[in-house]
Each structure stands twice: as structure tokens, then as C-alpha cells.
Design an enzyme around this catalytic site. Structure first.
Site, PDB file in Angstrom:
ATOM      1  N   ASP A 367       0.838  -1.206   0.000  1.00 44.31           N
ATOM      2  CA  ASP A 367       0.000   0.000   0.000  1.00 44.31           C
ATOM      3  C   ASP A 367       0.871   1.253   0.000  1.00 44.31           C
ATOM      4  OD1 ASP A 367      -2.349   1.862   1.032  1.00 44.31           O
ATOM      5  OD2 ASP A 367      -3.275  -0.078   0.624  1.00 44.31           O
ATOM      6  N   ASP A 368       0.313   2.342   0.430  1.00 39.28           N
ATOM      7  CA  ASP A 368       0.931   3.672   0.420  1.00 39.28           C
ATOM      8  C   ASP A 368       2.292   3.692   1.135  1.00 39.28           C
ATOM      9  OD1 ASP A 368       1.282   6.359   0.269  1.00 39.28           O
ATOM     10  OD2 ASP A 368      -0.510   6.910   1.424  1.00 39.28           O
ATOM     11  N   TRP A 478      -5.984   1.809  -6.909  1.00 35.69           N
ATOM     12  CA  TRP A 478      -5.930   3.211  -7.345  1.00 35.69           C
ATOM     13  C   TRP A 478      -6.750   4.040  -6.364  1.00 35.69           C
ATOM     14  CZ3 TRP A 478      -6.127   4.846 -13.115  1.00 35.69           C
ATOM     15  CH2 TRP A 478      -6.362   6.220 -13.237  1.00 35.69           C
ATOM     16  N   ASP A 479      -6.064   4.836  -5.583  1.00 30.88           N
ATOM     17  CA  ASP A 479      -6.725   5.577  -4.510  1.00 30.88           C
ATOM     18  C   ASP A 479      -7.003   7.028  -4.926  1.00 30.88           C
ATOM     19  OD1 ASP A 479      -7.736   6.025  -1.984  1.00 30.88           O
ATOM     20  OD2 ASP A 479      -6.011   5.179  -0.932  1.00 30.88           O
ATOM     21  N   ASN A 481      -7.727  10.386  -2.385  1.00 35.26           N
ATOM     22  CA  ASN A 481      -7.981  10.618  -0.967  1.00 35.26           C
ATOM     23  C   ASN A 481      -8.459  11.998  -0.546  1.00 35.26           C
ATOM     24  OD1 ASN A 481      -7.722   8.246   0.610  1.00 35.26           O
ATOM     25  ND2 ASN A 481      -5.596   8.119  -0.023  1.00 35.26           N
ATOM     26  N   CYS A 527     -10.485   3.035  -5.261  1.00 38.00           N
ATOM     27  CA  CYS A 527     -10.551   3.355  -3.837  1.00 38.00           C
ATOM     28  C   CYS A 527     -10.586   4.874  -3.740  1.00 38.00           C
ATOM     29  CB  CYS A 527      -9.302   2.798  -3.158  1.00 38.00           C
ATOM     30  SG  CYS A 527      -9.128   3.244  -1.420  1.00 38.00           S
ATOM     31  N   ASP A 549     -12.891   2.237   4.511  1.00 42.34           N
ATOM     32  CA  ASP A 549     -11.745   2.111   5.409  1.00 42.34           C
ATOM     33  C   ASP A 549     -12.163   1.495   6.738  1.00 42.34           C
ATOM     34  OD1 ASP A 549      -9.778   3.009   3.773  1.00 42.34           O
ATOM     35  OD2 ASP A 549      -9.770   5.069   4.517  1.00 42.34           O
TER      36      ASP A 549
HETATM   37  C1  GLA Z   1      -6.901   5.489   1.899  1.00 42.48           C
HETATM   38  C2  GLA Z   1      -7.339   4.069   1.590  1.00 42.48           C
HETATM   39  C3  GLA Z   1      -6.624   3.121   2.517  1.00 42.48           C
HETATM   40  C4  GLA Z   1      -5.135   3.260   2.370  1.00 42.48           C
HETATM   41  C5  GLA Z   1      -4.734   4.705   2.592  1.00 42.48           C
HETATM   42  C6  GLA Z   1      -3.279   4.931   2.234  1.00 42.48           C
HETATM   43  O1  GLA Z   1      -7.380   5.910   3.124  1.00 42.48           O
HETATM   44  O2  GLA Z   1      -8.716   3.953   1.690  1.00 42.48           O
HETATM   45  O3  GLA Z   1      -7.027   1.796   2.248  1.00 42.48           O
HETATM   46  O4  GLA Z   1      -4.769   2.850   1.075  1.00 42.48           O
HETATM   47  O5  GLA Z   1      -5.497   5.605   1.821  1.00 42.48           O
HETATM   48  O6  GLA Z   1      -2.888   6.234   2.410  1.00 42.48           O
END
Ligand code: GLA
Length: 738
Positions: A367-368, A478-479, A481, A527, A549
Site C-alpha cells: 500500500d501507500d 488506485w486511490d 484521498n 478506492c 476504510d
Molecule cells: C486510503 C485508503 C486506505 C489506504 C490509505 C493509504 O485511506 O482507503 O485503504 O490505502 O489511503 O494512504
């Protein structure tokens, strides 16, 4: 051909076994809706269904010499300024400042199949025999504006899709100020409106309210479809249930700002419309230019809400989702986000992945935090270059090592965003949305890249496709945010600022198109801070979405239950995470966490190394169980049985049945444990009444005919729950025909 045109009456009848939709031409040349509902027999003319209760009052003006009161007419695509004082479906500003239009039907076309809407996402057909389409072309003589109303009816599903194209065939510039994708005028307002609302970490909760005079609606002005309102609403008769009664669903295949509303007039007619939100929308049309609205998908069910949802599931799973993953069950994945956040190095990641491999996981997702100076959320977004301090052998090396363990490798990206503390922002400070001379508006310390500009999309595409090309990557998350504020593009002139919210989404779709075309074998998951962009538009590109989340099993019962109104189980990302849960600080049993997550694109999101041996053994068993039944769960027919939003709000139940009805999996979960309750008969659905099923729950086995399970029900011993489960207990019943 299930679209008939009756030349004498000038009426169109779209029909299949379940639904009829009838359109006529009014004396002023505009279109009227004569009927939408359960299938009725065709006849040469349905003119008698045109019944306007003309009220002879000055206020209800009619164009001379007609006595037609549009205020009391069920119109297909109403405009304003004609004596109809309700909300119009569109508005076009002319050079002289007028918005008055007189579009008249000038031609129509009926054809087999369905045209593509690209670059917009839309439902499709694989063979022309699957659906038929109708295009009605209306023209406004004075301006030369053409409005093309498009309809497609599927043969085997009670589905009618709608979209509208505007074409400036005149000599002067026009400005499109509003352009709904669908408008339906229903003759009465005796409905309840069901919709899905929420916020971050509690997306798509079910809401229901009786319609009342005036306007009720849902919308997003966030720049994405949003966690607050999903682009979906249904009108159900007050007596309609999950299993019976009339329901009309409206779903919007779009990922940006939208509005969906129902206006009940004081003469009790209900006008439903859905489309791009007119706020922040203004689209200049030079002579020769056009504008295509996104698609809206209407589902009519005469047999309750489960049927409506099953139709959406089938349509979206098989004729909206695309690519090699469309028809495949999804791999069991393990994501490191809740385990490490951004605090990891290669060793830590490999240890987590290895444990995953040991228990049966198939795909590991990083992930991130793997790129640029991304050690927390203040820096690095936009710099899609691996951080070799954390991952000395790069993504390429890490992916190799993970694959050598026997797992596939997946990666997180957030291409639409940038931190100010990044090389990208330092090089291109004008690439973000920002209003000149106004405030800075960071959210999660990040800004939205101006994807309305092709050069921005090109640049990001270059960076991201390089990473994907160089490593062996099987999955991309692919997020997205944050929402869009100060929506101003440095690249657009004043007149075109009203186009940028839509052009932004077109930029997102463009990048998705390029990446999914270049990497057709990759499984994409969309996402947006959890589930803030879980919409049909995204499903066209990414066949699954991160649902929320919030991974707490008790909350997930609600979130997944609400999502099921529109979205197929295979599209609903669902993971088992650690306890106490990071969002709710609640501890739920690991079996319930899995039982809930099974009904989705299943995976784990925790450090498995922190589990006890006993828990690990449970995880192993869970994965074995899921692999055995995922075909039924992800590809079967889903039924909601008990709503956590109704009744005692303490119990949730749903089930899926395999297409051949030989297998079914039933989920029952409770929130709090209450002592000394009566028994519960949980009536099952969708089984073969004549088949004998072996029902297995843990160690217990029994045998029942399908008709007994559907009419009497599965007898649940609540006392047993009390003894065995406690709060947040849940049970799975596996049915196999013998
Ligand atoms: C969002 C996504 C999470 C994770 C974070 C990473 O909140 O929904 O699942 O990937 O970003 O920063």
C-alpha cells in the site's frame, strides 16, 4: 425486436418480458411518457394514456393555440419556460440570453445492439441480439440545437439505459447549463425513496423516506461520486418488500458530481431525474460541437428489491465490468496498510508476505508509502519513483521476491494527487486546482492535480506506466484521498471554468483507459478514502472497489448490506483486519470478521505474524473455506434476508446461491447478544424447492428440502448463539444439494 414504432399513433413501445416503456409525441412535437412499469400487451395506440388534468388557471399557461398544459403532462425531457414550472431536465443559454426552447421530434432510429459511449463508461452488449436501441432526435428550429435521446432495452433483463447527446447544428454559440441523463415523469408519487448515504468509514447506509410534495434528492459536489450520497436511488411502493412489490431503480454510470432528485408536484406526479450536477457545470457549444451526457441505468422490478439488486448485479458484473477479471473469482489478498501504515522496509514487508503465503493467501499488496519521500502523508505524493531507502531493490526487486514465494504482487497508487512537498509540485505549481489569489486548501496535506489538462494526465501516465512496466505487477489499488475544492484550472479561460469538473473525470477515465489497455491482465481496484468513489463509472475500469476504510465486522455488516443494493459481491473489497479495530476500537471475533469479509473480494489487512497459533489455524481454515465457495459467493445470486437498518437492527442476514442452485452460503450475524430470546426462522431464498440440501454449520449437519428452507425457514437457535457466540457472533450455513 423489442422496440416497436406505431406509425399512425407515432408511439414507441420498448418492452421485454418484464417491462414496458411507452413514449408518444405531444401536439407541440415534444415527447411524452405514456407508461413505464410492468410489461403490458402492445396496441396500435396508447393515446388514451395521455391524460392531463388541465387546470384552467392563468398560471398554467400554454403556448397558443394549444390547450396543452405541460405542467400536467408526463414529459420525456422537459425544458423550462413552456408552462411547466417544475425543474427542467436541461437548460441551454442562447446568445440573446434566452433559455426558451421548442425542440420537436424530427427523426428516430431503431437498431439492434447498443452504441458505445466512450470515452464515457457505459453498459455494453457482446452481441447485437442482447439489446435494442432507440434514438429520438429533437430539433429546436430557431437555434439549430439537436437533442438526441438514447434508450437501450436489454432483452433478458428489466433494464433500460438512457443518455442524451446535444449537438449545436446552428450558427451561434450555445451554452449548456444543465443536461440530465434521464428524466422520468411517473403519474403518481405514492412511493418511498430509498438511497445510500454516509460519510468516510460509514458509506452506503440505507435510508428510506416517503415521498412528499416538493423536491427530495441526493447529490455530490465533491468532485467524485462521494461517501455522502451514492449515485443511486430507488422508488418503491410503500408495500414493496425485498421479495415482492414494485420498485424502480435509477443508477448513474459516472464518478463525478451528480444530482438525483424526485419532485412530487401538487398534482401528485413524480418527476425523477439524474445527471451531472448543474452546479459548477457550464459547457459552451460552438457551432458543430456536441456534448454527450453519461449513462443512467433504470431497473424495474415487479418483485421487490432483491430482484432489482440482482438485476443490477448481473448487468454490472457481466455488462459493465470488463477485462479478463470480469468472469474470474478474485484472489485472496493480503494488504499491509493496517499492519504497517507507511512505516516499513523490505524485510518487514517480506515477513508479512511470507506469513500470508503460509496460510494460503494468493496476492500480496503493498500500500501507500513506497515512493518519493513518503514517510507520512506530508510529502512525496506525485513522485512515482521508488524510495530505495525502504526498498533497496525497488518495486521490481520486491515483486520478484514476493513472486518467488508463490504469491502475486500488487501495488497502491494515487495518481490524481500531489503533496506540496514533492518534486512534482515544485516543478509544476500550476498543475493543481486552486483559485487565483485565494486560500490554500490542503486536505490530508495534499492537493488535486488538474486532470482536465491532458499534459498532466500524460505526465502521470508516463511515471506510473514505467513503474508497472518494469515490475511484475498483477494488481493495482488506485486511490483518491480528498475532495476537490477551489475548483479552478489555470489552463482554462473564464468561459470554460464550468467544464473542468467534468473534464477532470474525463481525464481520470483517460488514464484508466490507457493503463487498463496497456496492462490488460492487471486486476484494478478503485478506492477513494475507502468507498468515496464506489460507483458504476469506476466499475467499467476497475471491476472491484475498496468498500470502506472501516473494516470493523459489525460496521461492515451495514456497509456491505447497503452496497449490495446496487453493487455485485465480486466488486466489494472486504478484508479481515486486526482487533481492536483501527476505526471503532471494537473487538469482534476473528470468525465473524472473516464471515462478513467472505461476501466480497476477500482478503486480510493485518500483520499475520501478530496472530496466535490458534488464530493462524483459523485463518488457514477460513482461506480453505473461501476458496472452496468463492465461485458461489462471488458469481452466484445474492439475496438480502434480514436488514441491520430495520426491525431490531441487531441482526443481519444474507445469502448467495450458485447459478445451478446446487450450493448456497448463508450468513447470519448479530450485533449484541441478548439473553433468553425466542427462536428464529430465517426464510431462505432462491433455492430449488425440490432439491434436498445438506445444511452444515460448524459441526452441525441436517438435511432439508428447498421448499422447507424457503417457506418454513432455517431454524436458528438463538440460545445456542448466546452460548457459543456472544456479542458480534455470526454463523455461516453451507448448503449442498444431495
Ligand atoms: C486510503 C485508503 C486506505 C489506504 C490509505 C493509504 O485511506 O482507503 O485503504 O490505502 O489511503 O494512504
Amino acid at each position: 425486436m423489442p422496440i416497436l414504432y406505431h406509425e399512425l399513433s407515432r408511439q414507441f413501445h420498448l418492452y421485454n418480458d418484464e417491462v414496458s416503456y411507452i413514449i408518444g409525441v405531444l401536439e407541440n412535437g415534444q415527447m411524452e411518457n405514456l407508461y413505464y412499469g410492468a410489461r403490458i400487451r402492445d396496441r396500435e395506440s396508447f393515446a388514451h394514456l395521455h391524460k392531463e388534468s388541465y387546470v384552467p388557471m392563468g398560471a398554467y399557461a400554454c403556448p397558443e393555440p394549444s390547450t396543452l398544459s405541460l405542467q400536467h403532462t408526463r414529459q420525456e425531457y422537459p425544458s423550462f419556460g413552456t408552462g411547466d414550472f417544475r425543474y427542467p431536465a436541461y437548460e441551454v443559454l442562447q446568445k440573446n440570453g434566452s433559455i426558451v426552447m421548442e425542440p420537436k421530434l424530427v427523426s428516430h432510429a431503431i437498431f439492434a445492439g447498443k452504441k458505445k459511449l466512450e470515452p464515457l463508461p457505459a453498459t455494453y452488449v457482446e452481441k447485437d441480439t442482447e439489446a435494442d436501441s432507440l434514438e429520438l432526435t429533437l430539433e429546436d428550429a430557431l437555434t439549430g440545437l439537436r437533442i438526441v435521446l438514447s434508450y437501450t432495452i436489454y432483452n433478458a433483463l428489466p433494464v433500460i439505459t438512457r443518455s442524451v447527446r446535444f449537438e449545436n447544428g446552428g450558427k451561434e454559440k450555445l451554452v449548456l447549463k444543465k443536461a440530465m441523463s434521464v428524466n422520468v415523469d411517473l403519474p403518481d408519487g405514492d412511493f418511498e425513496m430509498l438511497h445510500l448515504t454516509g460519510a468516510w468509514s460509514r458509506e452506503r447506509f440505507v435510508r428510506m423516506r416517503p415521498l412528499d410534495e416538493g423536491v427530495q434528492g441526493i447529490y455530490s459536489m465533491c468532485g467524485c461520486s462521494s461517501a455522502e450520497h451514492n449515485p443511486f436511488l430507488a422508488l418503491k411502493r410503500p408495500d414493496a418488500t425485498e421479495a415482492a412489490g414494485e420498485v424502480y431503480g435509477f443508477s448513474f454510470v459516472y464518478s463525478g458530481n451528480f444530482v438525483g432528485q424526485v419532485e412530487v408536484s401538487t398534482h401528485d406526479a413524480a418527476r425523477v431525474m439524474m445527471g451531472i450536477h448543474p452546479h459548477l457545470f457550464s459547457w459552451p457549444l460552438e457551432p458543430g460541437e456536441g456534448f454527450q451526457t453519461p449513462e443512467a441505468v433504470m431497473v424495474y422490478s415487479a418483485s421487490g428489491m432483491n430482484h432489482m439488486s440482482q438485476v443490477y448485479h448481473e448487468l454490472y458484473r457481466t455488462r459493465l465490468c470488463r477485462g479478463v477479471w470480469r468472469d474470474r473469482v478474485r484472489p485472496v489478498l493480503l494488504n499491509n496498510w493496517e499492519a504497517t501504515l507507511m512505516d516499513f522496509d523490505e524485510e518487514k514487508i517480506l515477513r508479512i508476505a511470507e506469513k500470508g503465503r503460509d496460510v494460503g493467501v494468493e496476492l500480496f499488496v503493498l500500500d501507500d508509502g513506497w515512493f518519493g519521500a513518503r514517510n507520512d502523508d506530508h510529502a512525496g505524493l506525485g513522485d512515482w519513483v521508488v524510495n530505495t531507502k525502504k526498498l533497496p531493490d525497488g518495486i521490481t526487486g520486491l515483486a520478484k521476491k514476493v513472486e518467488a514465494m508463490g504469491l502475486k504482487f500488487g501495488l497502491w497508487i494515487e495518481p490524481e494527487m500531489v503533496n506540496k512537498d514533492s518534486d512534482l509540485y515544485r516543478a509544476h505549481p500550476d498543475w493543481i486546482f486552486s483559485a487565483p489569489g485565494r486560500f490554500d486548501c490542503p486536505s490530508r496535506n495534499q492537493h488535486v492535480l488538474d486532470f482536465s489538462r491532458p499534459e498532466v494526465v500524460d505526465y502521470i501516465h508516463g511515471m506510473i506506466s514505467k513503474v508497472i512496466r518494469e515490475a511484475s505487477i498483477s494488481y493495482i489499488k488506485w486511490d483518491m484521498n480528498r475532495y476537490i475544492t477551489a475548483c479552478y484550472s489555470a489552463a482554462a479561460d473564464a468561459e470554460h471554468q464550468g467544464t473542468i469538473m467534468h473534464r477532470y473525470i474525463l481525464g481520470v477515465y483517460d488514464l484508466y483507459t490507457r493503463l487498463t489497455t496497456e496492462f490488460p491482465d492487471i486486476l484494478f481496484e478503485s478506492c477513494a478514502s475507502g468507498g468515496a468513489r464506489f460507483d458504476p463509472g469506476m466499475l467499467y475500469f476497475a471491476p472491484q472497489a475498496w468498500t470502506s476504510d472501516d473494516t470493523d465486522a459489525n460496521e461492515r455488516m451495514r456497509i456491505q448490506y447497503g452496497s449490495s443494493f446496487v453493487y455485485p459481491i465480486s466488486s466489494t473489497g472486504a478484508h479481515v483486519s486486526a482487533v481492536p479495530n483501527q476505526q471503532t476500537v471494537r473487538t469482534t471475533p476473528i470468525q465473524t470478521r472473516a464471515n462478513v469479509a467472505f461476501f466480497g473480494a476477500f482478503g486480510y489487512e493485518l500483520d499475520l505474524n501478530e496472530l496466535s497459533e490458534e488464530e493462524l489455524a483459523q485463518v488457514r481454515e477460513q482461506i480453505v473455506y473461501f476458496k472452496e465457495h468463492r465461485e458461489t459467493i462471488q458469481m452466484g445470486t445474492y439475496w438480502r434476508l434480514r436488514s441491520p437498518f430495520e426491525g431490531n437492527q441487531n441482526e443481519t442476514a444474507w445469502m448467495t446461491v450458485s447459478p445451478d442452485k446446487r450450493e448456497a452460503v448463508v450468513f447470519y450475524g448479530q450485533t449484541l447478544n441478548h439473553p433468553n430470546l425466542g427462536g428464529l426462522r430465517l426464510r431462505l431464498c432462491g433455492l430449488d424447492p425440490a432439491a434436498e440440501y445438506e445444511v452444515v454449520c460448524g459441526e452441525e449437519k441436517s438435511v432439508h428440502f428447498g421448499d422447507e428452507l424457503m417457506n418454513v425457514g432455517l431454524i436458528l437457535d438463538r440460545f445456542e448463539f448466546y452460548r457459543r457466540g456472544g456479542d458480534f457472533a455470526s454463523f455461516l450455513y453451507t448448503l449442498k444439494a444431495i
